[in-house]
Enzyme design. Structure first.
Site, PDB file in Angstrom:
ATOM      1  N   ARG A 162       0.837  -1.210   0.000  1.00  0.00           N
ATOM      2  CA  ARG A 162       0.000   0.000   0.000  1.00  0.00           C
ATOM      3  C   ARG A 162       0.877   1.267   0.000  1.00  0.00           C
ATOM      4  NH1 ARG A 162      -2.938  -3.757  -0.628  1.00  0.00           N
ATOM      5  NH2 ARG A 162      -5.034  -4.025   0.233  1.00  0.00           N
ATOM      6  N   SER A 254     -10.300  -0.634   3.813  1.00  0.00           N
ATOM      7  CA  SER A 254      -9.523  -0.849   5.042  1.00  0.00           C
ATOM      8  C   SER A 254      -9.025   0.498   5.551  1.00  0.00           C
ATOM      9  CB  SER A 254      -8.303  -1.719   4.769  1.00  0.00           C
ATOM     10  OG  SER A 254      -8.700  -2.948   4.238  1.00  0.00           O
ATOM     11  N   GLU A 358      -4.460   3.877   6.512  1.00  0.00           N
ATOM     12  CA  GLU A 358      -4.205   3.686   5.078  1.00  0.00           C
ATOM     13  C   GLU A 358      -4.605   4.926   4.272  1.00  0.00           C
ATOM     14  OE1 GLU A 358      -6.194   1.079   2.092  1.00  0.00           O
ATOM     15  OE2 GLU A 358      -4.972  -0.460   3.069  1.00  0.00           O
TER      16      GLU A 358
HETATM   17  N1  EPU Z   1     -10.692 -10.616  10.911  1.00  0.00           N
HETATM   18  C1  EPU Z   1     -11.320 -10.721  12.118  1.00  0.00           C
HETATM   19  N2  EPU Z   1     -12.224  -9.777  12.467  1.00  0.00           N
HETATM   20  C2  EPU Z   1     -12.543  -8.739  11.649  1.00  0.00           C
HETATM   21  C3  EPU Z   1     -11.898  -8.622  10.404  1.00  0.00           C
HETATM   22  C4  EPU Z   1     -10.969  -9.583  10.045  1.00  0.00           C
HETATM   23  O1  EPU Z   1     -11.060 -11.652  12.892  1.00  0.00           O
HETATM   24  O2  EPU Z   1     -13.370  -7.937  12.015  1.00  0.00           O
HETATM   25  C5  EPU Z   1      -9.768 -11.657  10.477  1.00  0.00           C
HETATM   26  C6  EPU Z   1     -10.416 -12.488   9.374  1.00  0.00           C
HETATM   27  O3  EPU Z   1     -11.150 -13.550   9.902  1.00  0.00           O
HETATM   28  C7  EPU Z   1      -9.259 -12.962   8.566  1.00  0.00           C
HETATM   29  C8  EPU Z   1      -8.226 -11.876   8.761  1.00  0.00           C
HETATM   30  O4  EPU Z   1      -8.641 -11.082   9.859  1.00  0.00           O
HETATM   31  O5  EPU Z   1      -8.747 -14.165   9.076  1.00  0.00           O
HETATM   32  C9  EPU Z   1      -8.009 -11.044   7.524  1.00  0.00           C
HETATM   33  O6  EPU Z   1      -9.230 -10.465   7.097  1.00  0.00           O
HETATM   34  P1  EPU Z   1      -9.590 -10.286   5.545  1.00  0.00           P
HETATM   35  O7  EPU Z   1      -9.386 -11.563   4.819  1.00  0.00           O
HETATM   36  O8  EPU Z   1     -10.939  -9.664   5.467  1.00  0.00           O
HETATM   37  O9  EPU Z   1      -8.484  -9.324   4.974  1.00  0.00           O
HETATM   38  P2  EPU Z   1      -7.778  -8.038   5.582  1.00  0.00           P
HETATM   39  O10 EPU Z   1      -6.387  -8.384   5.926  1.00  0.00           O
HETATM   40  O11 EPU Z   1      -8.631  -7.463   6.651  1.00  0.00           O
HETATM   41  C10 EPU Z   1      -6.793  -7.179   3.319  1.00  0.00           C
HETATM   42  C11 EPU Z   1      -6.756  -5.878   2.574  1.00  0.00           C
HETATM   43  C12 EPU Z   1      -8.058  -5.674   1.833  1.00  0.00           C
HETATM   44  C13 EPU Z   1      -8.233  -6.818   0.853  1.00  0.00           C
HETATM   45  C14 EPU Z   1      -8.252  -8.133   1.644  1.00  0.00           C
HETATM   46  C15 EPU Z   1      -8.260  -9.342   0.739  1.00  0.00           C
HETATM   47  C16 EPU Z   1      -5.282  -4.408   3.815  1.00  0.00           C
HETATM   48  C17 EPU Z   1      -5.178  -3.251   4.751  1.00  0.00           C
HETATM   49  N3  EPU Z   1      -6.529  -4.796   3.511  1.00  0.00           N
HETATM   50  O12 EPU Z   1      -7.801  -7.055   4.319  1.00  0.00           O
HETATM   51  O13 EPU Z   1      -7.930  -4.467   1.072  1.00  0.00           O
HETATM   52  O14 EPU Z   1      -9.453  -6.686   0.149  1.00  0.00           O
HETATM   53  O15 EPU Z   1      -7.035  -8.250   2.442  1.00  0.00           O
HETATM   54  O16 EPU Z   1      -7.041  -9.441   0.042  1.00  0.00           O
HETATM   55  O17 EPU Z   1      -4.272  -4.931   3.368  1.00  0.00           O
HETATM   56  C18 EPU Z   1      -8.283  -2.131   1.211  1.00  0.00           C
HETATM   57  O18 EPU Z   1      -7.076  -2.002   1.178  1.00  0.00           O
HETATM   58  O19 EPU Z   1      -9.066  -1.136   1.287  1.00  0.00           O
HETATM   59  C19 EPU Z   1      -8.871  -3.464   1.238  1.00  0.00           C
HETATM   60  C20 EPU Z   1     -10.169  -3.690   1.397  1.00  0.00           C
END
Ligand code: EPU
Length: 362
Positions: A162, A254, A358
């Site tokens: 990012r 995010s 972010e």
């Molecule tokens: N989780 C929780 N509780 C929550 C949210 C997440 O326990 O409220 C856990 C989920 O269960 C999962 C882990 O955290 O095991 C990761 O969550 P998720 O797969 O939703 O992905 P993320 O790491 O939260 C990132 C990117 C997203 C992208 C997704 C999928 C960043 C900051 N965010 O989110 O990007 O869509 O992976 O690749 O890297 C964005 O940048 O705006 C964005 C949406």
């Protein structure tokens, strides 16, 4: 070039925060960019793309440059790739949809990411195992201090998680002080205006699966070798189920980056919180799921004023008043930032980790 005064920015930022631009300039062509540079001598300005990565904390005094340069085309075909180009003002998701319709796969994992094509390299957008840098070919930008155009290839964009040169100011004392973790580099924030982006979409396409959410879709569907269109549909379904549609509930995706820690730090947290979601990186560090950390601190569904933490994904902050006829129902930038700081404090107190926002805060 269209110049407007006292322009409401609420429809132009996906958080739906009410604020005004003292002056807004719509740049619809490269000629418009050149004219603006000549007339304004590149005074103070703020570049606005799709408004999907910005938190407005008040009216904007610098001139807002709204990039509306359109167009998309196949510009080159090599033995390995289709090189497709889009104007910076194109909507990112519409561009992804168009590439697939033309038969050029490769962007499907990044479907439905809000924002414009020009904003995509700025924060090296990414989702479900693919980042912009994996498909990036080059971009054209205009130097706002001279009006001259230049082209940058991937190595010159300084892509990181990012992150890119477009997020950092030109190297000076501030750069060194603010970026202790990075080597001195080349910063272009406030200086370069991206006008066109080119992506190389591989002819030897292979699906990028592996993310739990996509693997689940594959298992449910029984399709072992999905097409790019199939993956696009899965990604859209996953995102729609998990992330709020900014048209209905204002948000900027995010709100924090996923933090990286050392293996020792991670082991220390695991000893106290064995369920923490973490991913080992190639360089030996460990990435933690910020959403999990925030969730573990009990923030999911909570609010401060009209700013809230989304019920289905704690990493997303939302405007609870989106669509309300009463302006008092809408979150202010101040409320969003108060909520963000309270979350940062909770996560720091419990885990000793500083979450980094972010979006750009203006
Ligand atoms: N989780 C929780 N509780 C929550 C949210 C997440 O326990 O409220 C856990 C989920 O269960 C999962 C882990 O955290 O095991 C990761 O969550 P998720 O797969 O939703 O992905 P993320 O790491 O939260 C990132 C990117 C997203 C992208 C997704 C999928 C960043 C900051 N965010 O989110 O990007 O869509 O992976 O690749 O890297 C964005 O940048 O705006 C964005 C949406």
């Amino acid at each position: 070039m269209l110049v407007e005064n006292n322009v409401p920015l609420q429809p132009l930022n996906t958080f739906g925060i009410a604020a005004k631009a003292h002056t807004l300039v719509r740049l619809r062509s490269q000629g418009d960019v050149r004219t603006w540079v000549e007339q304004s001598h590149a005074g103070e300005h703020l570049v606005l793309g799709g408004g999907s990565n910005i938190v407005l904390t008040g009216d904007v005094k610098p001139v807002v440059l709204k990039v509306e340069i359109m167009g998309r085309a196949l510009v080159q075909e090599t033995p390995r790739a289709w090189i497709v180009e889009a104007g910076a003002g194109e909507n990112w998701h519409n561009f992804v949809t168009w590439t697939l319709a033309q038969g050029y796969p490769g962007l499907e994992n990044m479907a439905l990411i809000p924002g414009s094509v020009g904003a995509a390299p700025v924060q090296n957008i990414g989702a479900y195992g693919v980042e912009l840098q994996d498909r990036f070919e080059s971009l054209d930008a205009v130097d706002l201090s001279t009006g001259s155009e230049f082209t940058l290839h991937a190595a010159q964009c300084g892509f990181g998680y990012r992150d890119s040169v477009f997020k950092h100011p030109a190297p000076d004392a501030t750069w060194a002080a603010n970026d202790t973790g990075r080597t001195q580099g080349f910063g272009l924030a406030g200086r370069a205006l991206i006008v066109r982006v080119r992506l190389a979409l591989p002819k030897a396409w292979k699906p990028v699966l592996g993310y739990a959410d996509l693997e689940k879709k594959r298992a449910e569907s029984g399709i072992n070798e999905p097409s790019a269109q199939q993956i696009f549909d899965w990604v859209c379904a996953v995102r729609r189920a998990k992330l709020p549609d900014p048209k209905i509930i204002g948000n900027v995706g995010s709100f924090f980056k996923n933090p990286t820690v050392s293996q020792e730090q991670c082991d220390d947290i695991i000893a106290r919180d064995p369920k923490i979601v973490h991913y080992k990186m190639d360089d030996g560090t460990v990435k933690l799921a910020a959403g999990w950390l925030i969730d573990a601190c009990g923030w999911k569904g909570k609010s401060i004023g009209n700013a809230g933490v989304y019920e289905r994904q704690a990493l997303v902050l939302v405007n609870r008043g989106t669509g309300s006829a009463n302006p008092a129902d809408c979150a202010t930038g101040g409320e969003v930032m108060t909520l963000a700081r309270s979350i940062q404090t909770s996560v720091y107190e419990r885990f000793g980790i500083r979450l980094e926002p972010e979006p750009v805060v203006v």
